[in-house]
Design a protein around this motif. Sequence first.
Motif, short mmCIF file in Angstrom:
data_model
loop_
_atom_site.label_atom_id
_atom_site.label_comp_id
_atom_site.label_asym_id
_atom_site.label_seq_id
_atom_site.Cartn_x
_atom_site.Cartn_y
_atom_site.Cartn_z
N ALA A 81 5.93 20.55 -3.60
CA ALA A 81 5.66 21.98 -3.51
C ALA A 81 4.30 22.28 -4.11
O ALA A 81 3.77 21.51 -4.92
N VAL A 82 3.74 23.43 -3.70
CA VAL A 82 2.45 23.89 -4.20
C VAL A 82 2.64 25.27 -4.80
O VAL A 82 3.31 26.13 -4.22
N ASP A 83 2.07 25.50 -5.97
CA ASP A 83 2.16 26.79 -6.63
C ASP A 83 1.61 27.88 -5.71
O ASP A 83 0.52 27.73 -5.14
N ARG A 84 2.34 28.96 -5.57
CA ARG A 84 1.95 30.00 -4.62
C ARG A 84 0.68 30.73 -5.04
O ARG A 84 -0.10 31.18 -4.21
N THR B 144 5.59 7.07 9.27
CA THR B 144 6.05 7.35 7.91
C THR B 144 7.40 8.05 7.93
O THR B 144 7.62 8.98 8.70
N GLN B 145 8.29 7.59 7.04
CA GLN B 145 9.63 8.17 6.92
C GLN B 145 9.61 9.21 5.79
O GLN B 145 9.80 8.90 4.63
N PHE B 146 9.36 10.46 6.16
CA PHE B 146 9.26 11.52 5.17
C PHE B 146 10.63 12.14 4.89
O PHE B 146 11.43 12.37 5.79
N TYR B 147 10.86 12.42 3.59
CA TYR B 147 12.07 13.11 3.17
C TYR B 147 11.87 14.63 3.12
O TYR B 147 12.71 15.39 3.55
N ARG B 148 10.76 15.07 2.50
CA ARG B 148 10.53 16.49 2.28
C ARG B 148 9.02 16.76 2.29
O ARG B 148 8.20 15.85 2.18
N MET B 149 8.67 18.05 2.36
CA MET B 149 7.27 18.44 2.31
C MET B 149 7.14 19.83 1.71
O MET B 149 8.12 20.57 1.58
N GLY B 150 5.92 20.19 1.33
CA GLY B 150 5.62 21.53 0.82
C GLY B 150 4.23 21.92 1.25
O GLY B 150 3.36 21.06 1.46
N GLY B 151 4.00 23.22 1.38
CA GLY B 151 2.70 23.71 1.83
C GLY B 151 2.23 24.90 1.03
O GLY B 151 2.83 25.28 0.01
N SER B 152 1.14 25.51 1.49
CA SER B 152 0.52 26.62 0.78
C SER B 152 0.04 27.66 1.78
O SER B 152 -0.56 27.31 2.80
N GLU B 153 0.29 28.94 1.49
CA GLU B 153 -0.26 30.02 2.31
C GLU B 153 -1.70 30.31 1.91
O GLU B 153 -2.49 30.79 2.73
N LEU B 154 -2.07 30.04 0.66
CA LEU B 154 -3.45 30.27 0.23
C LEU B 154 -4.39 29.19 0.76
O LEU B 154 -5.55 29.47 1.09
N LEU B 155 -3.90 27.95 0.78
CA LEU B 155 -4.65 26.85 1.39
C LEU B 155 -3.80 26.34 2.56
O LEU B 155 -3.08 25.34 2.44
N PRO B 156 -3.85 27.01 3.69
CA PRO B 156 -2.87 26.74 4.76
C PRO B 156 -2.95 25.34 5.36
O PRO B 156 -1.99 24.90 5.99
N ASN B 157 -4.05 24.64 5.17
CA ASN B 157 -4.15 23.29 5.71
C ASN B 157 -3.82 22.22 4.68
O ASN B 157 -4.06 21.04 4.91
N LEU B 158 -3.24 22.65 3.55
CA LEU B 158 -2.77 21.72 2.53
C LEU B 158 -1.29 21.42 2.77
O LEU B 158 -0.47 22.33 2.89
N VAL B 159 -0.95 20.13 2.82
CA VAL B 159 0.43 19.70 2.95
C VAL B 159 0.68 18.59 1.95
O VAL B 159 -0.15 17.68 1.80
N MET B 160 1.82 18.66 1.25
CA MET B 160 2.27 17.56 0.41
C MET B 160 3.61 17.09 0.95
O MET B 160 4.42 17.90 1.39
N ALA B 161 3.84 15.78 0.90
CA ALA B 161 5.10 15.26 1.46
C ALA B 161 5.47 13.96 0.76
O ALA B 161 4.61 13.17 0.38
#
Length: 828
Positions: free
Chosen positions: A495-498, A451-468
């Motif tokens: 991005a994920v709301d903090r 997969t050719q990803f441009y960007r991603m975002g994660g979460s400290e509250l749900l550390p195994n959550l990744v969006m890309a």
Amino acid sequence: MALISSSTVQAQHWVDLMLDEETNIYDVKAAFEEAWQGRTYERGKGWKQFHRWYWFMEQRTWPDGERMDPATTLELMEELRTLRAQRGVMRDAALWESMGPTTWLSTSYNPGNGRVNVVALDPNDPSIIYAGMPSSGLWRSNDNAATWTPLFTDLPSMGVSGIVVHPGSSDTIFIATGDGDGADTFSAGVLRSSDGGSTWETTGLNWTITQSRTTRALRMDPADPRVMYCAASNGLFRTQDGSDTWEQQLSGSFRDVEFMPGNSNVVYACTDRFYRSTADTVPFSPAGIIGLPPSNEVGRMAIAVTPADPQVVYVLCSKVEDSGFLGLYRSNDAGQSFVTCSTSPNLFDYSTDGSEEGGQAWYDMALAVDPQNPNVVYVGGINVWKSTDGGTTWMIQSHWVFPSTIGYTHADIHSLDIIDGRLFCGSDGGLFVSDNGAASWTDLSAGLDITQFYRMGGSELLPNLVMAGAQDNGTFTFEHDQWTHVYGADGMEAAVDRANPTIRYASSQNGGLIRSNDGGIIWNSMVSNIDEPGSWVTPFVLDPEMPTRIIAGFNNLWVTEDRGDNWYPTTDWSTNQKVRCIAFAPSDANVIYAARNDLVQRCVDGGWTWESIRPGLPNQAPTSIAVDHEDPLHVWITFSGTAASQKVYESTNGGDTWTNRSAGLPNVPVNTVVTQPGSPNGVYIGTDIGVFYRDDHNTDWQVYGTGMPNVVISELEVNMATAKLRAATYGRGIWQADLYQSPFAGIAQHSQSEGPRLVPVDMEGRFSILPDSRAGRVLGVRVLDALGRLIVNEARAVGILDLNARAPGAYSVVIVTEGGTWVRRVVR
């Protein structure tokens, strides 16, 4: 002679210029804008593909628009190997692990893993399948696509557009490199492996010798494997000695080449015209071939032949003015004359009935004919079509919308090949196969980490959550150990709301910002009152203190305080450039940094007053900004391009002055920068060939970790909850590795006149540790070599430090006492 309008010429002209590696990208843009003047965006017409390419290239060529010499790709790899040998891999040899996606679920309409350009089977074992990608090289399956293995782990990001396996030795593989359809990534001509793909070497067709620009097809003579033809953007090339030397047969931008079945003295090739050569008519000549449209009507051609009738040759043509279907043509006399099979429906349209105008055949176009029946023909554009009467009538056999009652293959077909009775389809979403004449399809992409990803975002509250967000494969969410495709189009920043991880943000090309309030199930637009265009990848960042506040970069910076329901501009910059990167100071949300190609700005009052901090920075394209987690005036900025030693800059006064930190880096574009909280100013950067690290105690940039291929790193993120560094790559999905745990983390800097001292005992590398009453008793000692590797770790009182067995050089000694931790440097 047929007349052709200037707009028609221009329509195809921008494609030719884009695919010509020697053309300045601003000339390409001007031609594209002229061709599209007065037109609005239309799906399936090539608009997206141009802007995708332009975004990738512009930052790497700013400000002059001159493209990088392709030879640089292999030169950088040699430089990288030297760095690894000289400095080693980063201290603790962090291990990179792939997070995928290699499989997916979908709640949206166009899921896929990534683009496949070409497929080939081992002629000695049809269960061995090879697939070539636009930016992640060559992959192989030894078990009929049940599992896949990458073969480019030590080569840079390169496309593959042609594959040949030697019929007498399966370990000998040839690949034609470069992204022949999209020109997205780099090429090194034709490469050869003699050990089954473990190692690769250049052949006589390479940048230095022939200045071949990008390749499109590679064919081996069935009667003599020493003879091969390569269709390239700057000519048709032939080797007669197994690839050591190549001769240019024709000049021009060649798209395809085929041998006549049963008589390899007859060879067919095409640009926007058809060429034929025999032993009696060398060189190739288009003269005397009747029944084909004139070249000024043709945008692109493809050729197909069949052993079922060696005299039959099919030629597929697109229109020059709009890349729609011009026609399919058939020869029954080995390419000497042709008749028209059909000119409708529009096989390159995105609809199910081919009723719309235009297409994007310059980018996605494929042709295959059944080896057992010369009247069964397949054509690929956005969808796959089939004819059983020699191309006279057509039936659609796959559609790009998922799920499909017709049958699903991801949009944008780059290859169709009938091999060993199976129809393979390479598309922007992966590799598909049909075992029943395209009546149904099976996705073979599981396991392809491409997969050719441009960007991603994660979460400290749900550390195994990744969006890309991914090229042509939309937005993915990784959650509960499962990748789910949640939104279509080209996926961008995410991005994920903090404070509330069920609130998630994603985006599509040119600023299509969206929000989900239910964990990614339902998405709604959030740019209703923004009246400016965004960049292909439009940046947006969440306020670290106010969860509802977001800043997004278009021509100007726009602010929302209600999660995107309403926006207002906070700058009044000129509109000839677009914002490329933004950063909040994590410790003070009033301090904000932003950059476009033409400016770098700082704000200290929450977004209202901006001032330039560009002096001292290079005239290159800025790519990323990172701010120290404790000091809002300690900032890093990175730059793309190939200007030597102008890649990474640091400021400790908010950009009033800058220090160049590029020394020791390869001359490669730097795409992203992040800092590590709690470290001695640890900084990671992502480049076009991997990840590098440095900190205050190890000031030489070093390759970080092992196990990741040398791929374009689009974005890095630090996740402190998991102590992981995550990397979004343009071609190999998402990866993660442990953060570097510095032995110096949390160490206060003390005066050299205070604390314990190291006194040489002899000339053999032994030192006495003399305690200091103010520091108290010695509790332990750690020693690091010049590469930052921990070589001694004693959690006890030590009186004599013995480095006698160590190599001569400089060492850092960390002495832990009751009163603090002290750093001393010694020379062995």
